[in-house]
Write an enzyme that holds these catalytic residues in place. Structure first.
Site: not given
Length: 145
Positions: A31, A35
């Site tokens: 990600h 995040k």
């Protein structure tokens, strides 16, 4: 959640049914750099689906970098990568003797999550009152689920 990631989860369940006892299973998720959670909720959802299919036989191992021992038979590895602007990528590896089966999903934009929510809402609106999951939606689309 996207329909595609739910298909990945269902395929991981099926692969676990066939390969689970003989193949090591690893999940790698990637990600964007901002995040906060690692591993992602989606990676844990994939792991939980695999573990449920296997009757709860696996223990989750989140970081092997400090583990200096041979992999255990009951391990399910979960690795997180954070960098750049990666929307979301999830890969499930079934690693066996002399072969590896890989299932992978990559989100190109956050729009796929909204599309999944809209499909789920339309599906639920067409059903009788009750409790429905994305698996129910997939069962309506895929005869093999």
């Amino acid at each position: 959640m996207s329909v595609g990631i739910n298909v990945l989860i269902e395929l991981a369940r099926q692969a676990t049914r066939v390969l689970g006892g003989e193949f090591d299973i690893e999940i790698v998720e990637k990600h964007h750099r901002n995040k906060l959670d690692a591993p992602s909720g989606t990676a844990l959802m994939i792991a939980d689906a695999i573990n449920a299919e296997a009757g709860g036989r696996y223990e989750y191992i989140y970081d092997r970098s400090q583990v200096r021992q041979k992999r255990g038979d009951r391990e399910l590895g979960i690795s997180a990568v954070r960098g750049g602007s990666i929307v979301g990528e999830h890969e499930v590896l079934f690693c066996g003797p002399e072969e590896v089966v890989t299932l992978q999903h990559s989100a190109g934009s956050r729009g796929v999550f909204a599309d999944g929510a809209i499909q789920a809402a339309l599906y639920a609106a067409a059903q009788q009152p009750g409790y429905y999951t994305m698996t129910d939606l997939l069962r309506g689309k895929l005869p093999c689920v």
